[in-house]
Design a protein around this motif. Structure first.
Motif, PDB file in Angstrom:
ATOM      1  N   GLY A   1       0.822  -1.213   0.000  1.00  0.00           N
ATOM      2  CA  GLY A   1       0.000   0.000   0.000  1.00  0.00           C
ATOM      3  C   GLY A   1       0.850   1.254   0.000  1.00  0.00           C
ATOM      4  N   GLU A   2       0.190   2.379   0.200  1.00  0.00           N
ATOM      5  CA  GLU A   2       0.893   3.666   0.229  1.00  0.00           C
ATOM      6  C   GLU A   2       1.853   3.676   1.424  1.00  0.00           C
ATOM      7  OE1 GLU A   2      -0.369   5.379  -2.350  1.00  0.00           O
ATOM      8  OE2 GLU A   2      -1.978   3.908  -2.511  1.00  0.00           O
ATOM      9  N   GLY A   3       2.999   4.321   1.256  1.00  0.00           N
ATOM     10  CA  GLY A   3       3.929   4.533   2.371  1.00  0.00           C
ATOM     11  C   GLY A   3       4.612   3.281   2.902  1.00  0.00           C
TER      12      GLY A   3
ATOM     13  N   GLY B   1       7.236   1.889   1.701  1.00  0.00           N
ATOM     14  CA  GLY B   1       8.695   1.989   1.553  1.00  0.00           C
ATOM     15  C   GLY B   1       9.233   1.270   0.329  1.00  0.00           C
ATOM     16  N   LYS B   2       8.397   1.094  -0.686  1.00  0.00           N
ATOM     17  CA  LYS B   2       8.840   0.360  -1.878  1.00  0.00           C
ATOM     18  C   LYS B   2      10.044   1.025  -2.548  1.00  0.00           C
ATOM     19  CE  LYS B   2       4.518   0.177  -3.626  1.00  0.00           C
ATOM     20  NZ  LYS B   2       4.720   1.438  -4.202  1.00  0.00           N
ATOM     21  N   SER B   3       9.933   2.338  -2.765  1.00  0.00           N
ATOM     22  CA  SER B   3      11.040   2.968  -3.517  1.00  0.00           C
ATOM     23  C   SER B   3      12.352   2.929  -2.745  1.00  0.00           C
ATOM     24  CB  SER B   3      10.715   4.391  -3.971  1.00  0.00           C
ATOM     25  OG  SER B   3       9.677   4.930  -3.251  1.00  0.00           O
TER      26      SER B   3
ATOM     27  N   ARG C   1       8.970   1.189 -12.968  1.00  0.00           N
ATOM     28  CA  ARG C   1       7.769   1.340 -12.136  1.00  0.00           C
ATOM     29  C   ARG C   1       6.508   1.255 -12.981  1.00  0.00           C
ATOM     30  NH1 ARG C   1       7.286   7.864 -11.469  1.00  0.00           N
ATOM     31  NH2 ARG C   1       6.955   8.324 -13.661  1.00  0.00           N
ATOM     32  N   GLU C   2       5.391   1.021 -12.305  1.00  0.00           N
ATOM     33  CA  GLU C   2       4.091   1.068 -12.975  1.00  0.00           C
ATOM     34  C   GLU C   2       3.135   1.944 -12.164  1.00  0.00           C
ATOM     35  OE1 GLU C   2       2.345  -2.580 -14.207  1.00  0.00           O
ATOM     36  OE2 GLU C   2       3.813  -2.750 -15.804  1.00  0.00           O
ATOM     37  N   PRO C   3       2.121   2.583 -12.785  1.00  0.00           N
ATOM     38  CA  PRO C   3       1.997   2.640 -14.233  1.00  0.00           C
ATOM     39  C   PRO C   3       3.122   3.500 -14.802  1.00  0.00           C
ATOM     40  CG  PRO C   3       0.359   4.059 -13.184  1.00  0.00           C
ATOM     41  CD  PRO C   3       1.043   3.313 -12.098  1.00  0.00           C
ATOM     42  N   GLY C   4       3.690   3.046 -15.920  1.00  0.00           N
ATOM     43  CA  GLY C   4       4.758   3.781 -16.566  1.00  0.00           C
ATOM     44  C   GLY C   4       5.922   2.881 -16.888  1.00  0.00           C
TER      45      GLY C   4
ATOM     46  N   ALA D   1      -0.929  -0.011 -20.584  1.00  0.00           N
ATOM     47  CA  ALA D   1       0.367   0.513 -20.144  1.00  0.00           C
ATOM     48  C   ALA D   1       1.304  -0.646 -19.827  1.00  0.00           C
ATOM     49  CB  ALA D   1       0.174   1.405 -18.909  1.00  0.00           C
ATOM     50  N   ARG D   2       0.762  -1.660 -19.161  1.00  0.00           N
ATOM     51  CA  ARG D   2       1.605  -2.817 -18.770  1.00  0.00           C
ATOM     52  C   ARG D   2       2.127  -3.549 -20.000  1.00  0.00           C
ATOM     53  NH1 ARG D   2      -1.444  -4.830 -14.746  1.00  0.00           N
ATOM     54  NH2 ARG D   2      -0.287  -3.279 -13.568  1.00  0.00           N
ATOM     55  N   SER D   3       1.275  -3.730 -20.983  1.00  0.00           N
ATOM     56  CA  SER D   3       1.692  -4.449 -22.188  1.00  0.00           C
ATOM     57  C   SER D   3       2.860  -3.720 -22.856  1.00  0.00           C
ATOM     58  CB  SER D   3       0.488  -4.544 -23.138  1.00  0.00           C
ATOM     59  OG  SER D   3       0.916  -4.957 -24.401  1.00  0.00           O
TER      60      SER D   3
ATOM     61  N   CYS E   1      10.783  -3.859 -10.319  1.00  0.00           N
ATOM     62  CA  CYS E   1       9.625  -3.087 -10.771  1.00  0.00           C
ATOM     63  C   CYS E   1       8.732  -2.686  -9.590  1.00  0.00           C
ATOM     64  CB  CYS E   1       8.833  -3.911 -11.791  1.00  0.00           C
ATOM     65  SG  CYS E   1       7.565  -2.963 -12.619  1.00  0.00           S
ATOM     66  N   ASP E   2       8.527  -1.371  -9.457  1.00  0.00           N
ATOM     67  CA  ASP E   2       7.669  -0.811  -8.417  1.00  0.00           C
ATOM     68  C   ASP E   2       6.217  -0.980  -8.882  1.00  0.00           C
ATOM     69  OD1 ASP E   2       6.377   0.798  -6.569  1.00  0.00           O
ATOM     70  OD2 ASP E   2       7.899   2.366  -6.625  1.00  0.00           O
ATOM     71  N   ARG E   3       5.534  -1.971  -8.353  1.00  0.00           N
ATOM     72  CA  ARG E   3       4.168  -2.405  -8.698  1.00  0.00           C
ATOM     73  C   ARG E   3       4.163  -3.132 -10.050  1.00  0.00           C
ATOM     74  NH1 ARG E   3       0.589  -0.659  -5.136  1.00  0.00           N
ATOM     75  NH2 ARG E   3       0.889   1.309  -4.068  1.00  0.00           N
ATOM     76  N   PHE E   4       3.280  -4.143 -10.138  1.00  0.00           N
ATOM     77  CA  PHE E   4       3.073  -4.852 -11.407  1.00  0.00           C
ATOM     78  C   PHE E   4       1.663  -5.438 -11.379  1.00  0.00           C
ATOM     79  CE2 PHE E   4       4.072  -8.313 -14.555  1.00  0.00           C
ATOM     80  CZ  PHE E   4       4.359  -7.482 -15.616  1.00  0.00           C
ATOM     81  N   MET E   5       1.474  -6.634 -11.913  1.00  0.00           N
ATOM     82  CA  MET E   5       0.121  -7.176 -12.125  1.00  0.00           C
ATOM     83  C   MET E   5      -0.703  -7.317 -10.847  1.00  0.00           C
ATOM     84  SD  MET E   5       1.258 -11.054 -12.907  1.00  0.00           S
ATOM     85  CE  MET E   5       1.662 -12.184 -11.576  1.00  0.00           C
TER      86      MET E   5
ATOM     87  N   PRO F   1      -3.389  14.424  -2.809  1.00  0.00           N
ATOM     88  CA  PRO F   1      -3.289  12.978  -2.970  1.00  0.00           C
ATOM     89  C   PRO F   1      -3.727  12.562  -4.373  1.00  0.00           C
ATOM     90  CG  PRO F   1      -5.151  13.565  -1.547  1.00  0.00           C
ATOM     91  CD  PRO F   1      -4.415  14.820  -1.846  1.00  0.00           C
ATOM     92  N   ASP F   2      -3.135  11.475  -4.916  1.00  0.00           N
ATOM     93  CA  ASP F   2      -3.553  11.046  -6.244  1.00  0.00           C
ATOM     94  C   ASP F   2      -4.898  10.320  -6.172  1.00  0.00           C
ATOM     95  OD1 ASP F   2      -3.255   8.218  -6.013  1.00  0.00           O
ATOM     96  OD2 ASP F   2      -1.141   8.296  -6.567  1.00  0.00           O
ATOM     97  N   ARG F   3      -5.415   9.959  -7.326  1.00  0.00           N
ATOM     98  CA  ARG F   3      -6.732   9.341  -7.468  1.00  0.00           C
ATOM     99  C   ARG F   3      -6.947   8.180  -6.480  1.00  0.00           C
ATOM    100  NH1 ARG F   3     -10.372   6.112  -7.824  1.00  0.00           N
ATOM    101  NH2 ARG F   3     -11.060   4.819  -9.561  1.00  0.00           N
ATOM    102  N   PHE F   4      -5.874   7.388  -6.244  1.00  0.00           N
ATOM    103  CA  PHE F   4      -6.044   6.196  -5.418  1.00  0.00           C
ATOM    104  C   PHE F   4      -5.792   6.482  -3.938  1.00  0.00           C
ATOM    105  CE2 PHE F   4      -5.287   4.865  -9.729  1.00  0.00           C
ATOM    106  CZ  PHE F   4      -6.363   4.020  -9.938  1.00  0.00           C
ATOM    107  N   GLU F   5      -4.936   7.489  -3.663  1.00  0.00           N
ATOM    108  CA  GLU F   5      -4.664   7.848  -2.259  1.00  0.00           C
ATOM    109  C   GLU F   5      -5.875   8.516  -1.610  1.00  0.00           C
ATOM    110  OE1 GLU F   5       0.138   8.705  -2.855  1.00  0.00           O
ATOM    111  OE2 GLU F   5      -1.291  10.347  -2.893  1.00  0.00           O
TER     112      GLU F   5
END
Ligand code: TYD
Length: 239
Positions: free
Chosen positions: A14-16, A18-20, A41-44, A76-78, A97-101, A163-167
């Motif tokens: 989840g948020e915070g 410490g992934k990065s 990272r994803e998305p991106g 984006a993932r493809s 990879c920071d986040r994936f499927m 905060p972003d859309r998901f936060e």
């Protein structure tokens, strides 16, 4: 699934959580051993996927519905898989990879309430056989993670960042996501390793290395590491 001699490691949570920080720590540790590392990272992560990142995180796609968002994450993932991740793995690179499927399974599937078959079909097309060899799930109570994420964004900006859309979503939603990541790990313990993200940065980094080293060894990176231990670190950053 193994592709070439590369190793594909995804980081989820989840948020915070410490992934990065942990991705940076692992990249440094591997580069010191002479292993070629790619952080992404994803998305991106690739030009096509980065073009969709803003659309997704700003909330611009929200009004078109959760299906549309899920399809955009998959598109984006493809692009990310075919233009960046697969070629890197084929050339023997370790991809972090920071986040994936699993983020799509959790955010769009579980808390977005999309039917599992829809998510599974999108996933199959998007990853096209490229799945992580290891998924590190940094686990944290939602309230702790959100407080950390807020402190970080307040410190980074003179005016607190929006905060972003998901936060923006409720704490119960964040807690549901935490459980969903734990459920994914329980269903696939071979691939997914859950690490308590309340531990110190050093302890978490050590726990991650313990999972990564044997996989690297299996792919013959142990020998490479020994040969190149005096060489320069080799990392690239793609954002
Ligand atoms: P980001 O700013 O990269 O931050 P973090 O990973 O630290 O949270 O935000 C990515 C957001 O996109 C995050 O809230 C999770 C969401 N997301 C999905 O909903 N589905 C996905 O498939 C992916 C990759 C991310």
């Amino acid at each position: 699934m193994s592709i070439g001699t590369g190793l594909f490691v995804s980081f989820e949570g989840g948020e915070g959580a410490g992934k990065s920080t942990q991705i940076a720590r692992l990249a440094e540790a591997l580069a010191r051993q002479g292993v070629r590392v790619l952080k992404t990272r994803e998305p991106g992560g690739s030009p096509g996927a980065e073009a969709l990142r803003h659309v997704l995180l700003s909330g611009a796609a929200e009004e078109f519905g959760i299906r549309m968002e899920a399809i955009l994450f998959a598109a984006a993932r493809s692009d990310h898989v075919e233009t960046l991740i697969r070629p890197a793995l084929v050339s023997g690179t370790v991809v972090l990879c920071d986040r994936f499927m699993d983020s799509s399974r959790v955010y769009q599937g579980v808390t977005g309430n999309l039917e599992p078959e829809f998510i599974t079909s999108l996933e199959r097309v998007a990853v096209n056989g490229v799945t992580p060899d290891l998924t590190v799930i940094l686990d944290l109570p939602a309230a702790v993670g959100l407080a950390r994420a807020k402190a970080r964004s307040d410190a980074a900006a003179s005016a607190p960042a929006a905060p972003d859309r998901f936060e923006r979503e409720e704490i119960e939603t964040h807690e549901k996501r935490r459980q969903a990541f734990l459920d994914i790990a329980a269903a696939d313990p071979q691939r997914c390793k859950v690490i308590d993200a309340r531990q110190s940065v050093d302890m978490i980094a050590q726990a991650i290395l313990t999972h990564v080293q044997p996989l690297l060894h299996k792919r013959g990176h142990g020998a490479v590491a020994a040969e190149r231990s005096a060489g320069r670190p080799q990392t690239e950053r793609v954002e």
